[in-house]
Design an enzyme around this catalytic site. Sequence first.
Site, short mmCIF file in Angstrom:
data_model
loop_
_atom_site.label_atom_id
_atom_site.label_comp_id
_atom_site.label_asym_id
_atom_site.label_seq_id
_atom_site.Cartn_x
_atom_site.Cartn_y
_atom_site.Cartn_z
N HIS A 126 4.01 26.51 -17.76
CA HIS A 126 4.80 25.97 -18.88
C HIS A 126 6.07 25.26 -18.42
CE1 HIS A 126 6.86 30.03 -18.63
NE2 HIS A 126 7.91 29.26 -18.84
N ASP A 156 -1.05 30.79 -17.03
CA ASP A 156 0.28 30.16 -17.02
C ASP A 156 0.81 30.01 -15.59
OD1 ASP A 156 2.55 28.96 -17.93
OD2 ASP A 156 3.50 30.79 -18.67
N SER A 234 11.70 32.06 -15.40
CA SER A 234 10.24 31.86 -15.40
C SER A 234 9.78 31.27 -14.08
CB SER A 234 9.84 30.93 -16.54
OG SER A 234 10.01 31.56 -17.78
#
Length: 400
Positions: A126, A156, A234
């Site tokens: 992402h 992801d 992230s």
Amino acid sequence: MNISKKALKSIILSIIILTLLLVLSGVVEASYKKKLLGNLARDITALNSFQFTDRESTVKSIANRSELSPEELNNMDIYKTLNRAVVNITTKTLSYNWAFEVVPKDSGTGSGSIISQDGYILTNYHIIENVYEVFVTLYDGSEYEGRVVGTDIENDLTVIKFDPKGKELTVIPFGISNDLAIGQKVLAIGNPFGFDRTLTTGVISGTGRPLHNNSGYLMLDMIQTDASINPGNSGGPLLDSTGKMIGVNTMIYSKSGGSDGIGFALPIDSAKRSVNEIITYGEVRRGWIDIDPIELTPALVRYANLKTEKGILISSVIKGGNAWDAGLKGGDKRDAIRYKNSVKYLGGDIITSLNGYKLETISDLFTALQDTKPGESVSLKYIRGNRLIETKIKLSTRKK
């Protein structure tokens, strides 16, 4: 009290200037002028020869490590060893300016882990989704252009490659995640809100958490942690107390947008399978059943008067495909319905499980096939009429 270089110099210079003003204005008695001027010369000499120490050297100069707890020493050692292996990832997208010209635009930031000496980086999908350019910034501020090697949208994950141009890199070693225990200590390193290589610590709060990612896929066995994870973390590593990566920090559960003590990481065992596939093939190859599946809904069950409320209805079977060879049956084209934005056919078999994994949604089907490879055989259970049938089927390659 810690005083910065700039602040300390300003204080000393202020004293010197004030002294000069007093002397030159005649406010100070003549008997003191000689003494003050002598002190002034001494202060200037001291200022020029003053030795400042930075934060890193101050930390390294801790005289007695025995004053620190084993927990602190472990945190410090892991950070000192591995923080240079965590990179800051920045991206650009394409947008239109006032003249409707296509121009690059700063997009977002994230973190990543260097996993090889030749510049492979593991991060989240992402972060780089729909971006035009990717840049990698190392611990020393040097920036490199990155290239997306491949992605695994279902987990992801993305692997990025940059050319280190002969620079020696620090690499984060992979651990294992199949034996993690609740309460086990973990450390997270990342770039929350742009603050590079930030360390936070916590414990494993839960394991085996099923969560849907931003692309709608169900991610199984997620690691839950209370180590502070914020936007920008992230893609960074979740480490155990030995300094091995046990997870990839992926998402947070938050009502405020910041860390509420509930963060999630993809287990490294899942990530390793994807990384090997991406580096070797540029993609993750997964098995598939050659059907057009329909997810059962209460309205569809009522309309078709089905005898089961859960499962995957087969609208059609690809002729010559693996489902065709296994004898699976699709729907009747005379019994067509409008389903969302396409035409589907009723009357086909209803798949209820795959390798023992119950299928209730399309997401379940993708999840059940997530760790499979083309050519492998799986066990299917399906309903045809009033019968529950079990069969084996050899998987094909899932199309993108």
